[in-house]
Motif scaffolding. Structure first.
Motif, PDB file in Angstrom:
ATOM      1  N   ASP A   1       0.995  -1.029   0.131  1.00  5.49           N
ATOM      2  CA  ASP A   1      -0.098  -0.060   0.025  1.00  5.49           C
ATOM      3  C   ASP A   1       0.937   1.339  -0.047  1.00  5.49           C
ATOM      4  O   ASP A   1       0.632   2.332  -0.601  1.00  5.49           O
ATOM      5  CB  ASP A   1      -0.856   0.285   1.189  1.00  5.49           C
TER       6      ASP A   1
ATOM      7  N   ARG B   1      -8.472  -2.164  -4.444  1.00  6.87           N
ATOM      8  CA  ARG B   1      -8.972  -2.052  -3.056  1.00  6.87           C
ATOM      9  C   ARG B   1      -9.968  -0.871  -2.947  1.00  6.87           C
ATOM     10  O   ARG B   1      -9.605   0.086  -3.647  1.00  6.87           O
ATOM     11  CB  ARG B   1      -7.965  -2.096  -1.871  1.00  6.87           C
ATOM     12  N   ARG B   2     -10.999  -0.952  -1.889  1.00  3.54           N
ATOM     13  CA  ARG B   2     -11.715   0.243  -1.790  1.00  3.54           C
ATOM     14  C   ARG B   2     -11.045   1.511  -1.401  1.00  3.54           C
ATOM     15  O   ARG B   2     -11.101   2.516  -1.863  1.00  3.54           O
ATOM     16  CB  ARG B   2     -12.725  -0.169  -1.055  1.00  3.54           C
ATOM     17  N   SER B   3     -10.130   1.218  -0.610  1.00  3.79           N
ATOM     18  CA  SER B   3      -9.147   2.229  -0.204  1.00  3.79           C
ATOM     19  C   SER B   3      -8.455   2.991  -1.400  1.00  3.79           C
ATOM     20  O   SER B   3      -8.092   4.082  -1.206  1.00  3.79           O
ATOM     21  CB  SER B   3      -8.253   1.855   0.904  1.00  3.79           C
TER      22      SER B   3
ATOM     23  N   THR C   1      -6.050  -9.471  -3.212  1.00  2.00           N
ATOM     24  CA  THR C   1      -5.946  -8.001  -2.986  1.00  2.00           C
ATOM     25  C   THR C   1      -7.365  -7.502  -3.383  1.00  2.00           C
ATOM     26  O   THR C   1      -7.905  -6.548  -2.797  1.00  2.00           O
ATOM     27  CB  THR C   1      -4.763  -7.250  -3.585  1.00  2.00           C
TER      28      THR C   1
ATOM     29  N   GLU D   1     -10.929  -6.172  -3.951  1.00  4.40           N
ATOM     30  CA  GLU D   1     -11.950  -5.962  -3.132  1.00  4.40           C
ATOM     31  C   GLU D   1     -13.199  -5.493  -4.177  1.00  4.40           C
ATOM     32  O   GLU D   1     -12.987  -4.505  -4.788  1.00  4.40           O
ATOM     33  CB  GLU D   1     -11.801  -4.986  -2.214  1.00  4.40           C
TER      34      GLU D   1
END
Length: 160
Positions: A46, A78-80, A127, A129
């Motif tokens: 990340d 990923r959502r983030s 990974t 999402e």
């Protein structure tokens, strides 16, 4: 959006051509250190992705300030990560190309000049999402031909 080898670049370029918007390949924004890691078979962290995602959001925001929407091929796993991208322009919509990992692995093996080795597909699948109900996006089946995927995406985007 989607894992490496799912057809993001082909479909995003097709959407760009169909609607006349600027296209960006997110991989071209990666710093050399990220490319070197992935080429060596090491998944990005990340911390590796954060500055890259911020640069993508900044590019989209700069285009939006000029009154220009854009089309980008980006994993956005990923959502983030998608949240960072949403900090750029006023609106971000996602077209998630999804399908069987074995088909994606076969596609990756057929493109020898790409920096992302097929060995990293498993880490990308782990990974990933999926889009959440509050995210503005659609999931398309990557087993369809690129022209059909472009048509479906353009129709969906036109309704949203």
């Amino acid at each position: 959006m989607g894992v490496s080898g799912c057809g993001k670049s082909t479909v995003a370029q097709g959407i760009s051509d169909a609607v006349g918007l600027p296209f960006a390949e997110a991989d071209r924004f990666h710093p050399e250190t990220n490319i070197a890691k992935m080429s060596a078979g090491t998944p990005l962290t990340d911390a590796d992705r954060r500055p890259w995602l911020a640069e993508l959001a900044a590019w989209m925001a700069a285009q939006a300030r000029e009154g220009q929407s854009t089309v980008m091929a980006c994993s956005a796993l990923r959502r983030s990560y998608r949240d960072i991208l949403r900090h750029g322009p006023p609106q971000v919509q996602f077209v998630h190309l999804d399908g069987p990992a074995d088909l994606i692995a076969a596609r990756m093996s057929a493109r020898p000049d790409h920096f992302m080795p097929p060995a990293l597909l498993e880490s990308q699948v782990a990974t990933l999402e999926p889009l959440e109900p509050d995210e503005d996006g659609v999931v398309l089946d990557l087993r369809r031909d690129p022209e059909t995927l472009v048509d479906e995406a353009v129709r969906w985007l036109g309704r949203h």
